[in-house]
Design a protein around this motif. Structure first.
Motif, mmCIF file in Angstrom:
data_model
loop_
_atom_site.group_PDB
_atom_site.id
_atom_site.type_symbol
_atom_site.label_atom_id
_atom_site.label_comp_id
_atom_site.label_asym_id
_atom_site.label_seq_id
_atom_site.Cartn_x
_atom_site.Cartn_y
_atom_site.Cartn_z
ATOM 1 N N LEU A 253 28.528 7.170 5.950
ATOM 2 C CA LEU A 253 28.695 8.510 5.418
ATOM 3 C C LEU A 253 27.649 9.417 6.023
ATOM 4 O O LEU A 253 26.480 9.039 6.139
ATOM 5 C CB LEU A 253 28.543 8.525 3.892
ATOM 6 C CG LEU A 253 29.393 7.541 3.091
ATOM 7 C CD1 LEU A 253 29.110 7.716 1.603
ATOM 8 C CD2 LEU A 253 30.857 7.725 3.377
ATOM 9 N N ALA B 184 33.187 10.542 6.257
ATOM 10 C CA ALA B 184 33.121 9.088 6.139
ATOM 11 C C ALA B 184 33.778 8.521 7.389
ATOM 12 O O ALA B 184 34.889 8.927 7.743
ATOM 13 C CB ALA B 184 33.856 8.602 4.894
ATOM 14 N N SER C 192 35.072 14.734 3.691
ATOM 15 C CA SER C 192 34.858 14.739 2.257
ATOM 16 C C SER C 192 35.716 15.834 1.626
ATOM 17 O O SER C 192 36.248 16.699 2.335
ATOM 18 C CB SER C 192 33.383 14.989 1.948
ATOM 19 O OG SER C 192 32.998 16.277 2.410
ATOM 20 N N SER D 188 37.292 10.321 7.776
ATOM 21 C CA SER D 188 37.867 11.265 6.826
ATOM 22 C C SER D 188 36.830 12.293 6.416
ATOM 23 O O SER D 188 35.656 11.957 6.218
ATOM 24 C CB SER D 188 38.373 10.525 5.585
ATOM 25 O OG SER D 188 38.834 11.418 4.592
ATOM 26 N N ARG E 160 36.379 10.199 -4.482
ATOM 27 C CA ARG E 160 36.769 8.807 -4.331
ATOM 28 C C ARG E 160 37.107 8.528 -2.876
ATOM 29 O O ARG E 160 37.716 9.359 -2.198
ATOM 30 C CB ARG E 160 38.011 8.493 -5.165
ATOM 31 C CG ARG E 160 37.775 8.410 -6.649
ATOM 32 C CD ARG E 160 39.081 8.267 -7.411
ATOM 33 N NE ARG E 160 38.823 7.898 -8.799
ATOM 34 C CZ ARG E 160 39.682 8.068 -9.788
ATOM 35 N NH1 ARG E 160 40.854 8.611 -9.554
ATOM 36 N NH2 ARG E 160 39.367 7.703 -11.019
ATOM 37 N N ILE E 161 36.728 7.357 -2.405
ATOM 38 C CA ILE E 161 37.173 6.889 -1.101
ATOM 39 C C ILE E 161 38.180 5.770 -1.335
ATOM 40 O O ILE E 161 37.879 4.781 -2.011
ATOM 41 C CB ILE E 161 36.004 6.390 -0.240
ATOM 42 C CG1 ILE E 161 35.063 7.551 0.091
ATOM 43 C CG2 ILE E 161 36.522 5.750 1.044
ATOM 44 C CD1 ILE E 161 33.858 7.148 0.908
ATOM 45 N N ASP F 55 40.520 7.204 3.223
ATOM 46 C CA ASP F 55 40.737 8.604 2.898
ATOM 47 C C ASP F 55 39.778 8.965 1.755
ATOM 48 O O ASP F 55 39.549 8.160 0.854
ATOM 49 C CB ASP F 55 42.189 8.874 2.484
ATOM 50 C CG ASP F 55 42.565 10.337 2.635
ATOM 51 O OD1 ASP F 55 41.757 11.115 3.167
ATOM 52 O OD2 ASP F 55 43.687 10.696 2.216
ATOM 53 N N TRP F 56 39.231 10.179 1.811
ATOM 54 C CA TRP F 56 38.194 10.624 0.870
ATOM 55 C C TRP F 56 38.692 11.863 0.147
ATOM 56 O O TRP F 56 38.963 12.888 0.785
ATOM 57 C CB TRP F 56 36.918 10.923 1.640
ATOM 58 C CG TRP F 56 35.675 11.142 0.834
ATOM 59 C CD1 TRP F 56 35.553 11.201 -0.521
ATOM 60 C CD2 TRP F 56 34.362 11.324 1.359
ATOM 61 N NE1 TRP F 56 34.251 11.408 -0.874
ATOM 62 C CE2 TRP F 56 33.489 11.495 0.255
ATOM 63 C CE3 TRP F 56 33.832 11.386 2.647
ATOM 64 C CZ2 TRP F 56 32.122 11.709 0.422
ATOM 65 C CZ3 TRP F 56 32.470 11.597 2.801
ATOM 66 C CH2 TRP F 56 31.635 11.744 1.696
ATOM 67 N N ARG G 215 39.522 1.321 -3.989
ATOM 68 C CA ARG G 215 38.907 2.645 -4.096
ATOM 69 C C ARG G 215 37.493 2.479 -4.639
ATOM 70 O O ARG G 215 37.164 1.459 -5.262
ATOM 71 C CB ARG G 215 39.707 3.573 -5.016
ATOM 72 C CG ARG G 215 39.722 3.151 -6.476
ATOM 73 C CD ARG G 215 40.158 4.277 -7.390
ATOM 74 N NE ARG G 215 40.330 3.822 -8.765
ATOM 75 C CZ ARG G 215 39.347 3.685 -9.646
ATOM 76 N NH1 ARG G 215 38.096 3.948 -9.283
ATOM 77 N NH2 ARG G 215 39.594 3.278 -10.882
#
Length: 313
Positions: free
Chosen positions: A283, A268, A261, A259, A34-35, A309-310, A50
């Motif tokens: 990405l 990302a 992964s 961020s 999830r991002i 944030d990922w 998200r």
């Protein structure tokens, strides 16, 4: 939700952004994990979102008052933000579940921001507003219980903590350097000791900013701005040596945030072509090569995402 795909080379990412043609993807591959992202809403910085399994944005809050950076729990179950919530302009740290529960204050009447979730998702570190000229790196339970100080710095000298592995990384102003110069340091999370320095920008007149750290602590994601105004998004080793230059740009803040992964192999990043353009989410590979996917901004966004944030799903 639309996703556009671009083929780019490792060292020509920024040039490719303006030169390549755009093609619509015929099928969407779910983003692993999830991002979480903070985005403006209708031109006012305002809400937490998200991604879901369709790569669409799910709103988790509504009408926040200028929330700042987001840090998500590695297990993907919640995120923490700092916001005012009508508290007279005082920033405090709040927890919001991935289902969009009401925000929960984790630090009571304390002032705080710059929060980061521990690898086990049980604690949150944050920077408290200075008292008597001292800023504090504090740790509180993810349930809001307990609060202790791990590290102290001068007022306006301590920023952007990232909790990875057994250490907490952060930006720290170094004495006797030009105004605004920061370097990346870390301490042991268990006791706040064992201070280590990871960048040495004074040697090359480079200003470093910390964006993320891989879960194993072997890679740091930073921006490095030189004296000519060029900013590079880099993956560096703990000793400060550059592993990869992912992208470069100009302007006051071409990469508002980035961020790793969950597996640390992809990145990302938010990219802004000019200071007046909205940030776009891209990405790609940690090494700066391969496909980049451009995701559209959350609904009602005009300025785009500004913190991400990922994490796992």
């Amino acid at each position: 939700m639309r996703v556009k795909r671009f083929a780019v080379t490792a060292m020509a990412v920024m040039a490719a952004f303006s030169a390549i043609s755009v093609s619509q993807a015929s099928a969407l591959t779910p983003i692993p994990g999830r991002i979480f992202g903070l985005s403006d809403a209708g031109g006012v910085r305002g809400d937490l979102f998200r991604t879901n399994t369709r790569n669409a944005w799910v709103p988790l809050t509504s009408g926040l008052n200028f929330p700042e950076n987001v840090s998500a729990a590695p297990n993907g179950r919640f995120a923490v933000i700092c916001a005012t919530f009508g508290s007279g302009g005082i920033y405090r740290v709040y927890r919001v579940t991935s289902a969009g529960s009401p925000a929960r204050n984790l630090i009571g009447t304390r002032h705080g921001c710059g929060q980061t979730v521990s690898p086990d998702s049980r604690k949150v570190a944050y920077v408290s507003d200075p008292r008597r000229g001292v800023a504090r790196l504090n740790v509180v339970g993810a349930n809001g219980r307990g609060n202790k100080t791990l590290f102290k710095g001068c007022s306006g000298c301590l920023f952007s903590p990232i909790w990875a592995g057994k250490r907490i990384y952060f930006e720290l102003k170094v004495p006797r350097v030009p105004a605004g110069q920061t370097e990346v340091f870390s301490i042991r999370a268990k006791d706040g000791k064992g201070l280590k320095r990871h960048t040495f920008g004074r040697r090359s007149s480079t200003q470093f900013s910390l964006l993320d750290v891989s879960n194993d602590g072997k890679n740091l994601l930073v921006t490095a701005k030189d004296s000519l105004g060029t900013t590079e998004l880099r993956t560096i080793r703990p000793d400060g040596a550059t592993r990869f230059t992912i992208a470069s740009g100009t302007g006051s803040q071409p990469f508002p945030d980035a961020s790793y992964s969950p597996n640390g192999r992809e990145v990302a990043m938010l990219w802004r072509a000019t200071d007046s353009d909205p940030a776009e989410l891209w990405l790609g590979m940690n090494a700066g090569s391969g496909f980049f996917s451009l995701l559209s901004s959350p609904p009602a966004s005009t300025d785009g995402l500004y913190s991400i944030d990922w994490v796992r799903r």
